[in-house]
Design a protein around this motif. Structure first.
Motif, PDB file in Angstrom:
ATOM      1  N   ALA A  23      -2.841   4.102  15.651  1.00 51.68           N
ATOM      2  CA  ALA A  23      -2.262   2.953  16.360  1.00 51.68           C
ATOM      3  C   ALA A  23      -0.789   2.773  16.008  1.00 51.68           C
ATOM      4  CB  ALA A  23      -3.046   1.684  16.003  1.00 51.68           C
ATOM      5  N   ASP A  24      -0.421   3.071  14.766  1.00 47.81           N
ATOM      6  CA  ASP A  24       0.989   2.961  14.368  1.00 47.81           C
ATOM      7  C   ASP A  24       1.272   3.957  13.243  1.00 47.81           C
ATOM      8  OD1 ASP A  24       3.519   2.432  13.605  1.00 47.81           O
ATOM      9  OD2 ASP A  24       3.204   0.332  13.073  1.00 47.81           O
ATOM     10  N   PRO A  25       1.765   5.140  13.610  1.00 45.88           N
ATOM     11  CA  PRO A  25       2.033   6.161  12.573  1.00 45.88           C
ATOM     12  C   PRO A  25       3.085   5.688  11.580  1.00 45.88           C
ATOM     13  CG  PRO A  25       2.152   7.102  14.811  1.00 45.88           C
ATOM     14  CD  PRO A  25       2.057   5.619  14.980  1.00 45.88           C
ATOM     15  N   GLY A  26       3.817   4.645  11.912  1.00 46.67           N
ATOM     16  CA  GLY A  26       4.869   4.152  11.011  1.00 46.67           C
ATOM     17  C   GLY A  26       4.362   3.161   9.973  1.00 46.67           C
ATOM     18  N   LEU A  27       3.077   2.848   9.994  1.00 46.86           N
ATOM     19  CA  LEU A  27       2.520   1.878   9.031  1.00 46.86           C
ATOM     20  C   LEU A  27       1.951   2.639   7.834  1.00 46.86           C
ATOM     21  CD1 LEU A  27       1.667  -1.152   8.573  1.00 46.86           C
ATOM     22  CD2 LEU A  27      -0.500  -0.558   9.704  1.00 46.86           C
ATOM     23  N   GLU A  28       2.416   2.308   6.652  1.00 42.62           N
ATOM     24  CA  GLU A  28       1.860   2.972   5.465  1.00 42.62           C
ATOM     25  C   GLU A  28       0.660   2.172   4.957  1.00 42.62           C
ATOM     26  OE1 GLU A  28       4.633   3.774   2.270  1.00 42.62           O
ATOM     27  OE2 GLU A  28       2.965   4.027   0.858  1.00 42.62           O
ATOM     28  N   ILE A  29      -0.443   2.879   4.743  1.00 39.64           N
ATOM     29  CA  ILE A  29      -1.680   2.211   4.293  1.00 39.64           C
ATOM     30  C   ILE A  29      -1.906   2.535   2.821  1.00 39.64           C
ATOM     31  CG2 ILE A  29      -4.159   1.906   4.746  1.00 39.64           C
ATOM     32  CD1 ILE A  29      -2.564   1.488   7.251  1.00 39.64           C
ATOM     33  N   ARG A  30      -2.131   1.500   2.030  1.00 40.51           N
ATOM     34  CA  ARG A  30      -2.507   1.727   0.622  1.00 40.51           C
ATOM     35  C   ARG A  30      -3.873   1.092   0.393  1.00 40.51           C
ATOM     36  NH1 ARG A  30       3.217   0.580  -2.398  1.00 40.51           N
ATOM     37  NH2 ARG A  30       4.441   2.016  -1.100  1.00 40.51           N
ATOM     38  N   VAL A  31      -4.816   1.928   0.007  1.00 41.77           N
ATOM     39  CA  VAL A  31      -6.194   1.454  -0.139  1.00 41.77           C
ATOM     40  C   VAL A  31      -6.385   0.884  -1.546  1.00 41.77           C
ATOM     41  CG1 VAL A  31      -8.631   2.107  -0.045  1.00 41.77           C
ATOM     42  CG2 VAL A  31      -6.992   3.167   1.537  1.00 41.77           C
ATOM     43  N   TRP A  32      -6.828  -0.374  -1.601  1.00 35.39           N
ATOM     44  CA  TRP A  32      -7.071  -1.021  -2.881  1.00 35.39           C
ATOM     45  C   TRP A  32      -8.099  -0.218  -3.679  1.00 35.39           C
ATOM     46  CZ3 TRP A  32     -10.724  -3.423  -5.921  1.00 35.39           C
ATOM     47  CH2 TRP A  32     -10.244  -4.327  -6.863  1.00 35.39           C
ATOM     48  N   PRO A  33      -7.935   0.027  -4.985  1.00 39.42           N
ATOM     49  CA  PRO A  33      -6.963  -0.600  -5.892  1.00 39.42           C
ATOM     50  C   PRO A  33      -5.678   0.212  -6.087  1.00 39.42           C
ATOM     51  CG  PRO A  33      -8.614   0.530  -7.188  1.00 39.42           C
ATOM     52  CD  PRO A  33      -8.979   0.780  -5.744  1.00 39.42           C
ATOM     53  N   ASP A  34      -5.514   1.326  -5.315  1.00 42.14           N
ATOM     54  CA  ASP A  34      -4.305   2.161  -5.512  1.00 42.14           C
ATOM     55  C   ASP A  34      -3.155   1.593  -4.690  1.00 42.14           C
ATOM     56  OD1 ASP A  34      -5.762   3.928  -7.136  1.00 42.14           O
ATOM     57  OD2 ASP A  34      -6.571   4.908  -5.333  1.00 42.14           O
ATOM     58  N   ILE A  35      -2.594   0.491  -5.160  1.00 43.60           N
ATOM     59  CA  ILE A  35      -1.635  -0.201  -4.289  1.00 43.60           C
ATOM     60  C   ILE A  35      -0.184   0.158  -4.590  1.00 43.60           C
ATOM     61  CG2 ILE A  35      -3.257  -2.128  -4.061  1.00 43.60           C
ATOM     62  CD1 ILE A  35      -1.287  -3.834  -5.670  1.00 43.60           C
ATOM     63  N   GLY A  36       0.057   0.963  -5.620  1.00 41.30           N
ATOM     64  CA  GLY A  36       1.443   1.316  -5.949  1.00 41.30           C
ATOM     65  C   GLY A  36       2.194   0.085  -6.436  1.00 41.30           C
ATOM     66  N   ASP A  37       3.465  -0.005  -6.035  1.00 35.56           N
ATOM     67  CA  ASP A  37       4.291  -1.148  -6.451  1.00 35.56           C
ATOM     68  C   ASP A  37       3.881  -2.379  -5.627  1.00 35.56           C
ATOM     69  OD1 ASP A  37       6.190  -3.027  -6.992  1.00 35.56           O
ATOM     70  OD2 ASP A  37       7.917  -1.759  -6.488  1.00 35.56           O
ATOM     71  N   PRO A  38       3.338  -3.410  -6.284  1.00 36.90           N
ATOM     72  CA  PRO A  38       2.864  -4.590  -5.532  1.00 36.90           C
ATOM     73  C   PRO A  38       3.969  -5.242  -4.701  1.00 36.90           C
ATOM     74  CG  PRO A  38       2.177  -4.713  -7.823  1.00 36.90           C
ATOM     75  CD  PRO A  38       3.107  -3.550  -7.723  1.00 36.90           C
ATOM     76  N   ALA A  39       5.223  -5.076  -5.136  1.00 38.49           N
ATOM     77  CA  ALA A  39       6.344  -5.714  -4.413  1.00 38.49           C
ATOM     78  C   ALA A  39       6.582  -5.052  -3.053  1.00 38.49           C
ATOM     79  CB  ALA A  39       7.603  -5.662  -5.266  1.00 38.49           C
ATOM     80  N   GLU A  40       6.004  -3.875  -2.848  1.00 38.62           N
ATOM     81  CA  GLU A  40       6.233  -3.169  -1.574  1.00 38.62           C
ATOM     82  C   GLU A  40       5.226  -3.558  -0.495  1.00 38.62           C
ATOM     83  OE1 GLU A  40       8.158   0.811  -3.673  1.00 38.62           O
ATOM     84  OE2 GLU A  40       6.181   0.940  -2.736  1.00 38.62           O
ATOM     85  N   ILE A  41       4.199  -4.309  -0.858  1.00 39.33           N
ATOM     86  CA  ILE A  41       3.143  -4.657   0.122  1.00 39.33           C
ATOM     87  C   ILE A  41       3.646  -5.771   1.051  1.00 39.33           C
ATOM     88  CG2 ILE A  41       0.789  -5.542   0.408  1.00 39.33           C
ATOM     89  CD1 ILE A  41       0.782  -2.834  -0.973  1.00 39.33           C
ATOM     90  N   ASP A  42       3.614  -5.479   2.358  1.00 36.91           N
ATOM     91  CA  ASP A  42       4.054  -6.473   3.356  1.00 36.91           C
ATOM     92  C   ASP A  42       2.871  -7.234   3.961  1.00 36.91           C
ATOM     93  OD1 ASP A  42       6.951  -5.751   3.567  1.00 36.91           O
ATOM     94  OD2 ASP A  42       6.073  -3.809   4.150  1.00 36.91           O
ATOM     95  N   TYR A  43       1.784  -6.509   4.212  1.00 36.88           N
ATOM     96  CA  TYR A  43       0.642  -7.105   4.913  1.00 36.88           C
ATOM     97  C   TYR A  43      -0.641  -6.710   4.176  1.00 36.88           C
ATOM     98  CZ  TYR A  43       4.177  -7.463   8.548  1.00 36.88           C
ATOM     99  OH  TYR A  43       5.331  -7.750   9.221  1.00 36.88           O
ATOM    100  N   ALA A  44      -1.655  -7.543   4.271  1.00 38.57           N
ATOM    101  CA  ALA A  44      -2.954  -7.195   3.681  1.00 38.57           C
ATOM    102  C   ALA A  44      -4.015  -7.293   4.768  1.00 38.57           C
ATOM    103  CB  ALA A  44      -3.290  -8.145   2.536  1.00 38.57           C
ATOM    104  N   PHE A  45      -4.964  -6.356   4.717  1.00 35.82           N
ATOM    105  CA  PHE A  45      -6.060  -6.307   5.688  1.00 35.82           C
ATOM    106  C   PHE A  45      -7.344  -6.385   4.865  1.00 35.82           C
ATOM    107  CE2 PHE A  45      -8.355  -3.357   8.899  1.00 35.82           C
ATOM    108  CZ  PHE A  45      -8.804  -4.439   9.626  1.00 35.82           C
ATOM    109  N   VAL A  46      -8.122  -7.437   5.048  1.00 37.56           N
ATOM    110  CA  VAL A  46      -9.223  -7.696   4.108  1.00 37.56           C
ATOM    111  C   VAL A  46     -10.553  -7.903   4.819  1.00 37.56           C
ATOM    112  CG1 VAL A  46      -7.678  -8.751   2.400  1.00 37.56           C
ATOM    113  CG2 VAL A  46      -8.750 -10.203   4.119  1.00 37.56           C
TER     114      VAL A  46
END
Ligand code: NAP
Ligand code: GLV
Length: 310
Positions: A23-46
């Motif tokens: 749907a959007d190849p430009g969206l980076e997905i980080r699957v919890w708990p491997d979230i990387g730098d928490p400051a980089e998260i813009d949106y959460a899908f829960v």
């Protein structure tokens, strides 16, 4: 590139990642708990996430629920009060729920529980058929799912009633609202369908008192949330003849515990919370389009009213 935290549980994560990427190849997905730098998260899908997954995300801009119901998110104290919470509104979800409601209403309307019992007994016995126009089907909740289900039932000619918080005027549907409206509607409901959100006002709304207001021999279909039903009240109502049958898609505890008496009751049909499943393909397009709106400064759509709880 926007970054989304994926914290949906009990779903096919790979299917969702693939659908979101398509749907959007430009969206980076980080699957919890491997979230990387928490400051980089813009949106959460829960969805069905453990409490606390939204803690410590300083740049989080919005939270998306995989489901139409959001009580699971609102109960999580880690949801910052100022953040928009977006619920799932998807025509595919609506049509799935309409299919489910129509299927179970027709099942009861056409005496299927009795015919199934007669087959077990080897009994050939036609029953008289009630006209759809003489069968009163009442829907609790006239939102996305309830209103569409009500409209579909009018297409079969049923006498359809609906209940909401605010007053409504929907062609072909007898509309009720508020506490007085509830009692008036229940007294006329041969088949009662629950499609309410779970809030402080609706929790336990299906209980001994309210279900006893139904005409004797009525049927219940709960496709909303287990918390709407006071579970201990149901079997006495069925065994006492007040209710003739119940279809339950949702339960206070899911999965339904193996020793729960609902499993073996002949008048109860159990489904594993599958009345309407969110489809990764269609829902991903809806979420990514909403994120695109947000990033271009347009408001998000389908934002939950936190004061109302839905
Ligand atoms: P919605 O569009 O928000 O509609 C909610 C409806 O409930 C509205 O008509 C609202 O009245 C009414 N309502 C809320 N509080 C009320 C109250 N205190 N008294 C009377 N009416 C009240 O929600 P939806 O998208 O149709 O979804 C409904 C629920 O279905 C979800 O919250 C979820 O729990 C459940 N669901 C279950 C499944 C499943 O597979 N089993 C799938 C999807 C959703 P107003 O119109 O006056 O605001
Ligand atoms: C499913 O239960 C949903 O809320 O969408």
């Amino acid at each position: 590139m926007p970054v989304m935290l994926f914290a949906c549980f009990h779903v096919d994560t790979q299917a969702w990642k693939a659908a979101l990427a398509a749907a959007d190849p430009g969206l980076e997905i980080r699957v919890w708990p491997d979230i990387g730098d928490p400051a980089e998260i813009d949106y959460a899908f829960v969805w069905k996430q453990p409490k606390g997954v939204l803690d410590g995300l300083p740049n989080l801009k919005a939270v998306f629920s995989l489901g139409a119901g959001v009580e699971h998110v609102l109960l999580d104290d880690s949801l910052p009060a100022h953040l928009p919470l977006v619920r799932m509104v998807d025509p595919t979800l609506v049509s799935s729920m309409v299919e489910f409601v129509v299927m179970r209403v027709l099942h009861y309307h056409r005496h299927m529980p009795t015919y199934e019992q007669q087959q077990r007994e080897g009994l050939w016995k036609p029953l008289s058929q009630t006209l759809a126009s003489d069968r009163r089907v009442a829907i609790l909740g006239l939102g996305e799912l309830g209103a569409a289900s009500a409209r579909a039932l009018t297409g079969f000619g049923f006498d359809v009633l609906g209940w909401s918080r605010t007053a409504k005027d929907i062609a072909g549907i007898r509309c009720f609202h508020g506490p007085d409206g509830l009692e008036a509607m229940l007294a006329q409901a041969d088949i009662l369908v629950c499609l309410l959100p779970l809030t402080d006002q609706t929790r336990g709304i299906l209980n001994r008192r309210t279900l006893s207001l139904l005409p004797a021999g009525a049927f219940l279909i709960n496709a909303a949330r287990g918390g709407h039903l006071v579970e201990d009240d149901l079997i006495p109502l069925l065994d006492g003849g007040r209710l003739a049958g119940a279809t339950l898609d949702v339960f206070a505890t899911e999965p339904l515990p193996t020793d729960h008496p609902f499993w073996t009751h002949s008048a109860i049909t159990i489904l594993p919370h599958t009345a309407a499943l969110t489809h990764p393909g269609t829902a991903s397009r809806i979420i990514t389009a909403n994120i695109a709106r947000h990033r271009t400064g347009k408001g998000l759509v389908n934002v939950v009213d936190r004061a109302k709880g839905y």
